[in-house]
Scaffold this active site. Structure first.
Site, PDB file in Angstrom:
ATOM      1  N   ASN A  21       0.765  -1.197   0.019  1.00 48.70           N
ATOM      2  CA  ASN A  21       0.046  -0.050   0.159  1.00 48.70           C
ATOM      3  C   ASN A  21       1.106   1.240   0.164  1.00 48.70           C
ATOM      4  OD1 ASN A  21      -1.673   2.054   0.455  1.00 48.70           O
ATOM      5  ND2 ASN A  21      -2.326   1.440   2.762  1.00 48.70           N
TER       6      ASN A  21
ATOM      7  N   LYS B 199       0.242   4.322  -0.173  1.00 45.92           N
ATOM      8  CA  LYS B 199      -0.683   5.431   0.433  1.00 45.92           C
ATOM      9  C   LYS B 199      -0.352   6.695  -0.515  1.00 45.92           C
ATOM     10  CE  LYS B 199      -0.152   3.404   4.757  1.00 45.92           C
ATOM     11  NZ  LYS B 199      -0.043   3.617   6.267  1.00 45.92           N
TER      12      LYS B 199
ATOM     13  N   HIS C 110      -9.431   1.470   5.129  1.00 43.82           N
ATOM     14  CA  HIS C 110      -8.108   1.520   5.875  1.00 43.82           C
ATOM     15  C   HIS C 110      -8.307   2.526   7.060  1.00 43.82           C
ATOM     16  CE1 HIS C 110      -3.977   2.867   6.457  1.00 43.82           C
ATOM     17  NE2 HIS C 110      -3.632   1.622   6.070  1.00 43.82           N
TER      18      HIS C 110
ATOM     19  N   GLU D 212      -6.687   5.023   7.943  1.00 41.70           N
ATOM     20  CA  GLU D 212      -6.521   6.346   7.648  1.00 41.70           C
ATOM     21  C   GLU D 212      -7.686   6.769   7.150  1.00 41.70           C
ATOM     22  OE1 GLU D 212      -2.750   5.747   5.434  1.00 41.70           O
ATOM     23  OE2 GLU D 212      -1.914   5.211   7.473  1.00 41.70           O
TER      24      GLU D 212
ATOM     25  N   GLU E 255      -5.380  -4.634  10.727  1.00 48.84           N
ATOM     26  CA  GLU E 255      -4.199  -3.701  10.834  1.00 48.84           C
ATOM     27  C   GLU E 255      -4.407  -2.804  12.220  1.00 48.84           C
ATOM     28  OE1 GLU E 255      -2.270  -2.694   6.891  1.00 48.84           O
ATOM     29  OE2 GLU E 255      -4.074  -1.457   7.126  1.00 48.84           O
TER      30      GLU E 255
ATOM     31  N   GLY F  35       2.677   2.264  10.583  1.00 54.07           N
ATOM     32  CA  GLY F  35       3.708   3.489  10.419  1.00 54.07           C
ATOM     33  C   GLY F  35       4.442   3.958  11.556  1.00 54.07           C
TER      34      GLY F  35
ATOM     35  N   SER G 142       3.737  -2.081  10.178  1.00 59.67           N
ATOM     36  CA  SER G 142       5.086  -2.226  10.359  1.00 59.67           C
ATOM     37  C   SER G 142       5.769  -3.583  10.017  1.00 59.67           C
ATOM     38  CB  SER G 142       5.281  -1.786  11.796  1.00 59.67           C
ATOM     39  OG  SER G 142       5.181  -0.451  11.917  1.00 59.67           O
TER      40      SER G 142
HETATM   41  P1  PGA Z   1       3.071   0.242   7.551  1.00 62.56           P
HETATM   42  O1  PGA Z   1       1.634   0.566   6.987  1.00 62.56           O
HETATM   43  O2  PGA Z   1       3.606  -0.960   6.809  1.00 62.56           O
HETATM   44  O3  PGA Z   1       4.026   1.622   7.229  1.00 62.56           O
HETATM   45  O4  PGA Z   1       3.045   0.255   8.931  1.00 62.56           O
HETATM   46  C1  PGA Z   1       0.714  -0.672   6.709  1.00 62.56           C
HETATM   47  C2  PGA Z   1      -0.577   0.127   6.076  1.00 62.56           C
HETATM   48  O5  PGA Z   1      -0.949   1.131   6.574  1.00 62.56           O
HETATM   49  O6  PGA Z   1      -1.299  -0.609   5.494  1.00 62.56           O
END
Ligand code: PGA
Length: 261
Positions: free
Chosen positions: A9, A11, A106, A108, A177, A183, A221
């Site tokens: 992903n 983003k 997601h 976000e 997640e 992140g 992560s």
């Molecule tokens: P990350 O993001 O691997 O940077 O933690 C995962 C995601 O948001 O799908």
């Protein structure tokens, strides 16, 4: 041997030139290490670029002589098929851009753009109707985990899908997640991730009223050094990777961890 899903992903990252470079380097590296043929059919790779880089990704994929062929996906979609919805993108637009998958829900989108269950359900339905695979994300915040509310939150998020048939529930790919792991560099432990993924599978079977097999990925992560251990857990079928999917090198390291699984 279970089939493994490795999804990246991106983003709001990756301009068109960066996209072309990523695909060139990733595919070349897979080929040069002879990783493609052996595991290409066992590991399903999908990349989710921003809308504006989908054409560059599609172009890169058609012009590269390759042994693995990553799928392309979008990070969002709107449920209506066309009309006065300024700024939105429909399922047919995504299909025309080469997408086969769409990330929905997601954290976000939920937290920053206020997307709620009803809207997410409409988006999942639009994807299924258009034969796009929804990648449905869900997970608890740190506060919710600290208050021992993880399972309550997850149950409620997955219940947004309770109007779907068992056939449709099977077509969705799920991505657990935990918000506190996204992140932050702080992944869930493999035991924590396994516990929620196993619970999710049981819950989805309950919603389906029949023992369906569903695919549940872990995201938050994921990096080369924890990918193998997470994947070795019985109910984790793959990873949704953010930060570590932006560079061909770091994504390849995760792919290799999967290849040797
Ligand atoms: P990350 O993001 O691997 O940077 O933690 C995962 C995601 O948001 O799908």
């Amino acid at each position: 041997m279970k089939k493994i899903y490795l999804y990246g992903n991106w983003k709001m990252n990756m301009l068109q030139a960066e996209t072309a470079t990523f695909f060139k380097n990733f595919v070349a590296a897979v080929d040069s290490k002879m990783l493609g043929e052996a595991i290409g059919s066992r590991v399903e790779v999908a990349i989710f670029p921003p809308y504006t880089s989908l054409a560059a990704a599609q172009h890169a994929l058609t012009s590269i002589d390759k042994r693995i062929s990553p799928y392309l996906g979008a990070q969002n979609v709107y449920f209506e098929s066309s009309g006065a919805f300024t700024g939105e993108i429909s399922t047919s637009m995504l299909k025309e851009s080469g997408c086969t998958h769409v990330i929905i829900g997601h954290s976000e989108r939920r937290a920053l753009f206020g997307e709620k269950d009803t809207l997410l359900t409409q988006k999942v339905k639009a994807c299924l109707d258009a034969e796009l695979t929804p990648v449905f994300c869900y997970g608890e915040t740190l506060t919710e985990r600290e208050q021992n509310r993880t399972f309550e939150v997850i149950t409620s998020q997955l219940h947004a899908l309770d109007s779907f048939s068992s056939t449709d529930l099977k077509r969705i790919i799920y991505a657990y997640e935990p918000v506190w792991a996204i992140g932050t560099g702080k992944s869930a432990t493999s035991a924590e991730a396994q516990e929620v993924c196993a619970y999710s599978k049981k819950l989805l079977q309950k919603l389906a009223n029949t023992p369906i097999e569903v695919r549940v990925l872990y995201g938050g992560s994921v990096k080369a050094d924890n990918a193998h251990e997470l994947l070795s857990m019985e109910d984790i079928d793959g990873a949704l990777v953010g930060g570590a999917s932006l560079k061909a090198d770091s994504f390849l390291e995760i792919y290799k961890a999967y290849a040797t699984y």
